[in-house]
Design a protein around this motif. Structure first.
Motif: not given
Length: 225
Positions: A4-15, A18-22
């Motif tokens: 399960i990928a929590v976020g796709n290319e969200r790092i770097p990006g906005a907020h 929140i990726v790790l807590p999710a």
């Protein structure tokens, strides 16, 4: 399901915070369902996380993402989960005029890049090993890497042709079970983007032409997995 990928290319990006807590919330849900051994939680990153990626041994995550990725890498290590990476030699080729097309298509006749004792004949291996090097520098030497996306567009201009896409995909399929110079013989689990052309994606361009099948479901290539 494998990941399960929590976020796709969200790092770097906005907020990105929140990726790790999710990820932890999803991990807790899997543990409650006793599925943590079968499904691993991760996040998918692009080469935009690099501060340096050349030569591969110098691969390091940028200072902009270091504080975000450090605890994520620790989470992956503690849960036996891989980092998911989107690896596109096509984009690297477009962004660097010094890269030879054969190097990007796995068709170079010999070594192109020598990095200490390691020799690179294709750009895919160099990009993957740069991720391994960056993970090692962050204390994630035991974290596996899964290529969550790679592909080559078959239309849209320039080197986005059906012949180049067929060449890249065929050579990729034949290559990934050989490992990389840094990790020879270690199969690189790899996922091709995408199944179908996204013919309605806007604005139109190369992004419409990554599918193994046309939008009408007809096969675009002759590939053997």
């Amino acid at each position: 399901f494998r990941y399960i990928a929590v976020g796709n290319e969200r790092i770097p990006g906005a907020h990105p915070e929140i990726v790790l807590p999710a990820m932890k919330n999803i991990q807790n849900a899997l543990q409650a369902a006793e599925l943590q051994g079968r499904i691993k939680v991760s996040t998918s990153v692009s080469t935009g996380v690099f501060g340096t990626s050349y030569p591969p041994s110098a691969g390091v995550f940028s200072s902009d993402v270091h504080d975000t990725l450090q605890p994520i890498v620790s989470f992956l290590a503690s849960n036996g989960a891989p980092l998911l990476a989107n690896v596109y030699p096509y984009f690297s080729y477009l962004g660097n005029p010094n890269i030879n097309l054969n190097y990007a298509l796995f068709t170079s006749p010999g070594t192109v890049v020598t990095d200490g004792p390691l020799q690179y004949q294709n750009l895919f291996d160099a990009m993957v090993d740069a991720f391994f090097s960056a993970l090692e520098k962050m204390g994630g030497g035991n974290v596996k890497l899964v290529v969550s996306e790679t592909g080559w567009p078959s239309d849209g201009g320039g080197v986005a042709t059906q012949q180049n896409a067929q060449t890249y995909l065929s050579n990729l399929i034949n290559h990934v079970n050989q490992g990389t110079p840094k990790k020879p013989g270690v199969n690189i689990e790899t996922y091709i983007f995408a199944i179908f052309d996204e013919n309605m994606k806007q604005p139109g361009g190369t992004e419409n032409h990554y599918g193994l099948f046309n939008a009408n479901k007809s096969p675009k290539y002759s590939l053997h997995f």
